[in-house]
Design a protein around this motif. Structure first.
Motif, PDB file in Angstrom:
ATOM      1  N   HIS A  55       0.930  -1.346  -0.146  1.00  0.00           N
ATOM      2  CA  HIS A  55      -0.101  -0.170   0.022  1.00  0.00           C
ATOM      3  C   HIS A  55       1.256   1.456   0.135  1.00  0.00           C
ATOM      4  CE1 HIS A  55      -3.140  -2.900   1.578  1.00  0.00           C
ATOM      5  NE2 HIS A  55      -3.358  -2.202   0.803  1.00  0.00           N
ATOM      6  N   HIS A  56       2.189   1.403   0.706  1.00  0.00           N
ATOM      7  CA  HIS A  56       2.727   2.637   0.979  1.00  0.00           C
ATOM      8  C   HIS A  56       3.542   3.078  -1.042  1.00  0.00           C
ATOM      9  CE1 HIS A  56       1.594   3.710   5.206  1.00  0.00           C
ATOM     10  NE2 HIS A  56       2.381   2.121   5.367  1.00  0.00           N
ATOM     11  N   SER A  57       4.376   1.673  -0.615  1.00  0.00           N
ATOM     12  CA  SER A  57       4.833   1.265  -2.301  1.00  0.00           C
ATOM     13  C   SER A  57       3.363   2.042  -3.371  1.00  0.00           C
ATOM     14  CB  SER A  57       5.398  -0.075  -2.901  1.00  0.00           C
ATOM     15  OG  SER A  57       5.234  -0.012  -3.988  1.00  0.00           O
ATOM     16  N   ILE A  58       2.232   2.363  -3.515  1.00  0.00           N
ATOM     17  CA  ILE A  58       1.851   2.302  -4.284  1.00  0.00           C
ATOM     18  C   ILE A  58       1.015   3.797  -3.749  1.00  0.00           C
ATOM     19  CG2 ILE A  58      -1.375   2.176  -5.007  1.00  0.00           C
ATOM     20  CD1 ILE A  58      -1.208  -0.396  -4.452  1.00  0.00           C
ATOM     21  N   LEU A  59       1.064   4.332  -2.773  1.00  0.00           N
ATOM     22  CA  LEU A  59       1.087   5.931  -2.342  1.00  0.00           C
ATOM     23  C   LEU A  59       2.194   6.334  -2.897  1.00  0.00           C
ATOM     24  CD1 LEU A  59      -0.695   5.217   1.372  1.00  0.00           C
ATOM     25  CD2 LEU A  59      -1.873   5.977  -1.272  1.00  0.00           C
ATOM     26  N   ARG A  60       3.239   6.128  -2.994  1.00  0.00           N
ATOM     27  CA  ARG A  60       4.657   6.858  -2.858  1.00  0.00           C
ATOM     28  C   ARG A  60       4.411   7.267  -4.643  1.00  0.00           C
ATOM     29  NH1 ARG A  60       7.236   3.523   0.823  1.00  0.00           N
ATOM     30  NH2 ARG A  60       7.678   1.704  -0.455  1.00  0.00           N
ATOM     31  N   SER A  61       3.885   5.686  -5.510  1.00  0.00           N
ATOM     32  CA  SER A  61       4.505   5.665  -6.895  1.00  0.00           C
ATOM     33  C   SER A  61       2.896   6.649  -7.256  1.00  0.00           C
ATOM     34  CB  SER A  61       3.770   4.575  -7.136  1.00  0.00           C
ATOM     35  OG  SER A  61       4.954   3.666  -6.514  1.00  0.00           O
ATOM     36  N   CYS A  62       1.554   7.186  -6.731  1.00  0.00           N
ATOM     37  CA  CYS A  62       1.120   7.736  -7.595  1.00  0.00           C
ATOM     38  C   CYS A  62       0.890   9.493  -6.272  1.00  0.00           C
ATOM     39  CB  CYS A  62      -0.226   6.929  -7.516  1.00  0.00           C
ATOM     40  SG  CYS A  62      -1.028   6.875  -5.934  1.00  0.00           S
ATOM     41  N   ALA A  63       2.063   9.901  -5.613  1.00  0.00           N
ATOM     42  CA  ALA A  63       2.136  10.748  -5.340  1.00  0.00           C
ATOM     43  C   ALA A  63       1.206  11.849  -6.450  1.00  0.00           C
ATOM     44  CB  ALA A  63       3.328  11.773  -5.135  1.00  0.00           C
ATOM     45  N   ALA A  64       1.972  11.784  -7.850  1.00  0.00           N
ATOM     46  CA  ALA A  64       1.010  12.464  -8.860  1.00  0.00           C
ATOM     47  C   ALA A  64       0.136  11.866  -9.749  1.00  0.00           C
ATOM     48  CB  ALA A  64       3.137  13.345  -9.726  1.00  0.00           C
ATOM     49  N   PRO A  65      -0.644  12.346 -10.041  1.00  0.00           N
ATOM     50  CA  PRO A  65      -1.372  11.573 -11.307  1.00  0.00           C
ATOM     51  C   PRO A  65      -1.078  10.391 -12.137  1.00  0.00           C
ATOM     52  CG  PRO A  65      -2.101  13.885 -11.182  1.00  0.00           C
ATOM     53  CD  PRO A  65      -1.334  13.685  -9.983  1.00  0.00           C
ATOM     54  N   VAL A  66      -1.702   9.171 -12.336  1.00  0.00           N
ATOM     55  CA  VAL A  66      -1.138   8.572 -13.159  1.00  0.00           C
ATOM     56  C   VAL A  66      -2.225   7.412 -12.656  1.00  0.00           C
ATOM     57  CG1 VAL A  66      -0.595   6.569 -11.234  1.00  0.00           C
ATOM     58  CG2 VAL A  66       0.537   6.490 -12.898  1.00  0.00           C
ATOM     59  N   SER A  67      -2.359   6.773 -14.547  1.00  0.00           N
ATOM     60  CA  SER A  67      -3.249   5.971 -14.760  1.00  0.00           C
ATOM     61  C   SER A  67      -2.543   4.671 -13.985  1.00  0.00           C
ATOM     62  CB  SER A  67      -3.092   5.933 -15.925  1.00  0.00           C
ATOM     63  OG  SER A  67      -1.884   4.646 -16.626  1.00  0.00           O
ATOM     64  N   VAL A  68      -3.917   4.052 -13.408  1.00  0.00           N
ATOM     65  CA  VAL A  68      -4.281   2.389 -12.963  1.00  0.00           C
ATOM     66  C   VAL A  68      -3.285   1.798 -13.883  1.00  0.00           C
ATOM     67  CG1 VAL A  68      -5.617   0.262 -12.793  1.00  0.00           C
ATOM     68  CG2 VAL A  68      -6.387   2.692 -11.770  1.00  0.00           C
ATOM     69  N   ALA A  69      -3.217   1.267 -15.017  1.00  0.00           N
ATOM     70  CA  ALA A  69      -2.461   0.600 -15.792  1.00  0.00           C
ATOM     71  C   ALA A  69      -0.452   1.342 -15.128  1.00  0.00           C
ATOM     72  CB  ALA A  69      -1.891   1.181 -17.854  1.00  0.00           C
ATOM     73  N   GLU A  70       0.295   2.028 -15.151  1.00  0.00           N
ATOM     74  CA  GLU A  70       1.453   2.917 -15.438  1.00  0.00           C
ATOM     75  C   GLU A  70       1.599   2.516 -13.638  1.00  0.00           C
ATOM     76  OE1 GLU A  70       5.062   4.374 -15.807  1.00  0.00           O
ATOM     77  OE2 GLU A  70       3.512   3.611 -17.600  1.00  0.00           O
ATOM     78  N   LEU A  71       1.029   2.442 -12.783  1.00  0.00           N
ATOM     79  CA  LEU A  71       1.052   2.273 -11.692  1.00  0.00           C
ATOM     80  C   LEU A  71       1.118   0.987 -11.472  1.00  0.00           C
ATOM     81  CD1 LEU A  71       1.161   4.107  -8.542  1.00  0.00           C
ATOM     82  CD2 LEU A  71      -1.695   3.177  -8.383  1.00  0.00           C
ATOM     83  N   ALA A  72       0.552   0.031 -12.307  1.00  0.00           N
ATOM     84  CA  ALA A  72       0.933  -1.511 -11.921  1.00  0.00           C
ATOM     85  C   ALA A  72       2.616  -1.722 -12.156  1.00  0.00           C
ATOM     86  CB  ALA A  72      -0.482  -2.089 -13.102  1.00  0.00           C
ATOM     87  N   SER A  73       2.539  -1.120 -13.124  1.00  0.00           N
ATOM     88  CA  SER A  73       3.903  -1.665 -14.372  1.00  0.00           C
ATOM     89  C   SER A  73       5.042  -0.776 -12.875  1.00  0.00           C
ATOM     90  CB  SER A  73       4.121  -0.200 -15.740  1.00  0.00           C
ATOM     91  OG  SER A  73       5.168  -0.831 -15.719  1.00  0.00           O
ATOM     92  N   ARG A  74       4.896   0.846 -12.738  1.00  0.00           N
ATOM     93  CA  ARG A  74       6.010   0.708 -11.667  1.00  0.00           C
ATOM     94  C   ARG A  74       6.410   0.380 -10.491  1.00  0.00           C
ATOM     95  NH1 ARG A  74       4.216   7.446 -11.727  1.00  0.00           N
ATOM     96  NH2 ARG A  74       4.730   7.824 -13.997  1.00  0.00           N
ATOM     97  N   THR A  75       4.522  -0.711  -9.990  1.00  0.00           N
ATOM     98  CA  THR A  75       4.513  -1.061  -8.570  1.00  0.00           C
ATOM     99  C   THR A  75       5.317  -2.724  -8.628  1.00  0.00           C
ATOM    100  OG1 THR A  75       2.552  -1.490  -8.484  1.00  0.00           O
ATOM    101  CG2 THR A  75       3.083   0.689  -7.163  1.00  0.00           C
ATOM    102  N   ARG A  76       5.038  -3.340  -9.980  1.00  0.00           N
ATOM    103  CA  ARG A  76       5.290  -4.268 -10.456  1.00  0.00           C
ATOM    104  C   ARG A  76       4.452  -5.472  -9.929  1.00  0.00           C
ATOM    105  NH1 ARG A  76      11.560  -4.840 -10.218  1.00  0.00           N
ATOM    106  NH2 ARG A  76      12.700  -3.346 -12.026  1.00  0.00           N
ATOM    107  N   LEU A  77       3.470  -4.693  -9.560  1.00  0.00           N
ATOM    108  CA  LEU A  77       1.737  -5.355  -9.234  1.00  0.00           C
ATOM    109  C   LEU A  77       1.336  -5.691 -10.434  1.00  0.00           C
ATOM    110  CD1 LEU A  77       1.359  -3.888  -5.755  1.00  0.00           C
ATOM    111  CD2 LEU A  77       2.141  -6.622  -5.826  1.00  0.00           C
TER     112      LEU A  77
END
Length: 122
Positions: A55-77
């Motif tokens: 959850h913390h990793s997700i929150l760090r990765s979306c400090a600025a607006p990001v798409s759900v698809a990009e967020l999956a890529s950034r967090t490797r989930l």
């Protein structure tokens, strides 16, 4: 699934099964999390210690607006796991989700056929 930084032999981290991350859930509590939806973290005054590291990793990765698809890529989930964890964060007020107008109001079949006919006429 490998979580970065935990000394896994391939350098990717420790192995965690997706069902462990989601508590055995296979579907998010919300169905409005499209791949193109924009997610942004809501600033919190105090840290929430009940959140999992993912959850913390997700929150760090979306400090600025990001798409759900990009967020999956950034967090490797995996996308399914991310949607479940995002719905948890959304339910608890940690993130906001903005969907595009296209997601809310799709054109009817007649409009789509008219567009295709006009493209073909070119």
């Amino acid at each position: 699934m490998a979580v970065p930084g935990d000394g896994h032999p391939d350098g990717g981290g420790r192995l965690i099964r997706p069902y462990s991350l989601t508590g055995g859930r296979t579907r998010p509590s919300r169905s409005d999390l499209a791949m193109t939806s924009q997610v942004v973290a809501v600033p919190m005054m105090e840290s929430d210690s009940e959140l999992e590291p993912e959850h913390h990793s997700i929150l760090r990765s979306c400090a600025a607006p990001v798409s759900v698809a990009e967020l999956a890529s950034r967090t490797r989930l995996p996308l399914g796991v991310l949607r479940i964890l995002l719905s948890d964060l959304l339910d608890n007020g940690h993130v906001m989700v903005h969907e595009s107008l296209w997601q809310r109001q799709r054109p009817d079949v007649q409009t789509l056929r008219s567009v295709i006919d006009r493209i073909r006429a070119l």
